[in-house]
Design a protein around this motif. Structure first.
Motif, PDB file in Angstrom:
ATOM      1  N   THR A  78      -7.019   0.692   0.381  1.00  0.00           N
ATOM      2  CA  THR A  78      -6.574  -0.512   1.089  1.00  0.00           C
ATOM      3  C   THR A  78      -6.788  -0.418   2.594  1.00  0.00           C
ATOM      4  O   THR A  78      -6.701  -1.425   3.300  1.00  0.00           O
ATOM      5  N   SER A  87       0.584   5.611   0.938  1.00  0.00           N
ATOM      6  CA  SER A  87      -0.183   6.739   1.482  1.00  0.00           C
ATOM      7  C   SER A  87      -0.078   7.912   0.514  1.00  0.00           C
ATOM      8  O   SER A  87       1.020   8.360   0.178  1.00  0.00           O
ATOM      9  N   LEU A 135      -4.662   5.416   2.494  1.00  0.00           N
ATOM     10  CA  LEU A 135      -3.876   4.257   2.082  1.00  0.00           C
ATOM     11  C   LEU A 135      -4.524   3.641   0.852  1.00  0.00           C
ATOM     12  O   LEU A 135      -5.704   3.266   0.885  1.00  0.00           O
ATOM     13  N   VAL A 136      -3.764   3.553  -0.219  1.00  0.00           N
ATOM     14  CA  VAL A 136      -4.279   2.993  -1.464  1.00  0.00           C
ATOM     15  C   VAL A 136      -3.318   1.933  -1.995  1.00  0.00           C
ATOM     16  O   VAL A 136      -2.150   1.860  -1.589  1.00  0.00           O
ATOM     17  N   GLN A 137      -3.835   1.113  -2.882  1.00  0.00           N
ATOM     18  CA  GLN A 137      -2.995   0.113  -3.528  1.00  0.00           C
ATOM     19  C   GLN A 137      -2.011   0.803  -4.467  1.00  0.00           C
ATOM     20  O   GLN A 137      -2.408   1.619  -5.306  1.00  0.00           O
ATOM     21  N   ARG A 138      -0.741   0.498  -4.316  1.00  0.00           N
ATOM     22  CA  ARG A 138       0.244   1.086  -5.229  1.00  0.00           C
ATOM     23  C   ARG A 138       0.113   0.471  -6.602  1.00  0.00           C
ATOM     24  O   ARG A 138      -0.022  -0.748  -6.741  1.00  0.00           O
ATOM     25  N   ALA A 191     -12.415  -0.686   2.690  1.00  0.00           N
ATOM     26  CA  ALA A 191     -11.250  -1.053   1.893  1.00  0.00           C
ATOM     27  C   ALA A 191     -11.705  -1.841   0.676  1.00  0.00           C
ATOM     28  O   ALA A 191     -12.690  -2.578   0.716  1.00  0.00           O
ATOM     29  N   SER A 224       0.836  -1.200   0.000  1.00  0.00           N
ATOM     30  CA  SER A 224       0.000   0.000   0.000  1.00  0.00           C
ATOM     31  C   SER A 224       0.871   1.250   0.000  1.00  0.00           C
ATOM     32  O   SER A 224       2.052   1.224   0.340  1.00  0.00           O
TER      33      SER A 224
END
Length: 408
Positions: A43, A31, A173-176, A152, A29
């Motif tokens: 996420t 930020s 927080l996100v999925q890279r 999420a 994840s």
């Protein structure tokens, strides 16, 4: 992780697609600011840091009043923002903090202030104007502190971002997304104008970054090189602004002649071939490799349509896995024409979808783009071929609205 063994023979189209998906683990994840989070997959859940709204506020422009349901005034006007005693009122705007002691908000249209500074009900006031809580938005009306607002796994849209902001978040927080670099090869390639005899126009540079984005990747720059081994080796170890891409896509050089350096460069870097050729047409000389540091390399053939079909076969599953998304399944549709067998190979045929009928496009040779340009998706025709009226597997192209008609 590295494959347990080097691939030495062509895989079936279905097996190659599955291997490209299974060989990668999701990236961690990341930020990011709210502005940068739109369109990404969440996420970590978004919860309310405090009650929403976090204070009782006015739903109208008018006056906050301290009075009973039967009160008709007049009320003595007090300073705004101060607690109200019985029989007092103060001016308030929409969204304003309701002062302590207020029992309701009187709309501006329903009251008037006399010359001596008293507030009274107007002739156009409605029944119940001053019922307890009237036109007051209580604290926590939208959400209580700690309440889940966005779960999420949500793909964030602008409304999610606005809600997160209201809830007090600055970062999410996100999925890279996988960073994808592109290496364009070929000394015969020209980038503008009409090519002379023996030269070809670059079909990849103008479009690959867009396709990478549509497949869930993040373009990380393009390199243009010639045909020498030294150039290949340098390109596959290229670092841009201190960051190495997660995936490198190369065009051309995947054959096995003396001028094709993909395999030698990968071997020199300590990598292994996970896929070395696919039993499909077009796009057979496609290669997928992994280096010891976990960096993936996708080698696309030099012919444009062959390259795009190889990218759909290997690139889409790989970027999907790295982005922690489920692999898209092919939809089964009725084929609108007879397609001949091609023993031992899956044929990938660009098609248009009309009334749930998949019709093969024309002008779909390995070096052609005209058929793909007008297509909604592509059929995966099995080696035994398919007869008109029979079912065939179809996958949408990532850039076509018509692909929505193709369902699993």
């Amino acid at each position: 992780m590295l494959a347990q063994a080097t691939c030495t023979e062509a895989l079936t189209w279905a097996d190659a697609r599955q291997l490209a998906y299974r060989c990668a683990t999701p990236l961690p994840s990341l930020s990011v600011s709210l502005r940068d989070a739109i369109g990404r997959t969440l996420t970590g859940p978004v919860t309310a840091h405090q009650d929403l709204p976090h204070y009782a506020s006015s739903a109208m422009d008018g006056w906050a009043v301290n009075g009973t349901g039967n009160s008709t005034g007049p009320w003595i006007l007090a300073a705004s923002g101060m607690p109200l005693a019985a029989g007092q009122a103060s001016v308030i705007a929409t969204g304003g903090l309701v002062p302590r002691g207020a029992t309701a908000v009187l709309r501006k249209e329903s009251g008037f202030v006399s010359g001596d500074g008293y507030l009274s009900l107007g002739p156009d006031s409605r029944p119940g104007e001053l019922s307890p809580g009237r036109h007051i938005r209580p604290a926590g009306e939208e959400a209580s502190a700690g309440e889940l607002l966005v779960p999420a796994g949500t793909v964030l849209n602008p409304a999610h971002i606005a809600l997160a902001a209201v809830a007090g978040h600055d970062h999410l927080l996100v999925q890279r997304k996988p960073r994808v670099g592109v290496v364009l090869t070929g000394s015969e390639v020209v980038t503008s104008g009409e090519p002379a005899a023996g030269k070809v126009r670059d079909a990849f540079g103008p479009q690959l970054d867009a396709v990478i984005s549509q497949l869930g990747g993040e373009p990380a720059g393009q390199l243009r090189i010639g045909d020498s081994y030294t150039e290949w080796l340098s390109a596959l170890t290229h670092v841009d602004h201190g960051q190495r891409p997660d995936v490198t896509i190369t065009t051309g050089g995947t054959g096995k002649s003396g001028t094709d350096h993909f395999r030698d460069a990968v071997a020199a870097l300590g990598g292994r071939l996970l896929v070395d050729g696919i039993a499909m047409r077009p796009g057979h000389p496609a290669v997928l490799a992994e280096l010891p540091d976990g960096h993936f390399i996708i080698g696309l053939p030099g012919n444009p349509l062959a390259a795009m079909m190889a990218l759909m076969t290997l690139g889409e599953p790989l970027l999907t896995a790295l982005g922690n998304r489920p692999l898209r399944k092919a939809g089964m549709m009725t084929c609108g024409a007879d397609i001949d067998p091609d023993p031992g190979r899956t044929r990938l045929v660009p098609c248009v979808v009309i009334h749930h009928l998949a019709l093969p496009a024309t002008r779909t040779g390995p070096g052609m783009m005209r058929g793909l340009a007008g297509a909604d998706g592509y059929m995966a025709v099995p080696p035994e071929g398919v007869a008109a009226g029979a079912s065939v597997a179809v996958l949408p192209l990532p850039w076509t609205a018509g692909g929505a008609a193709i369902s699993a």
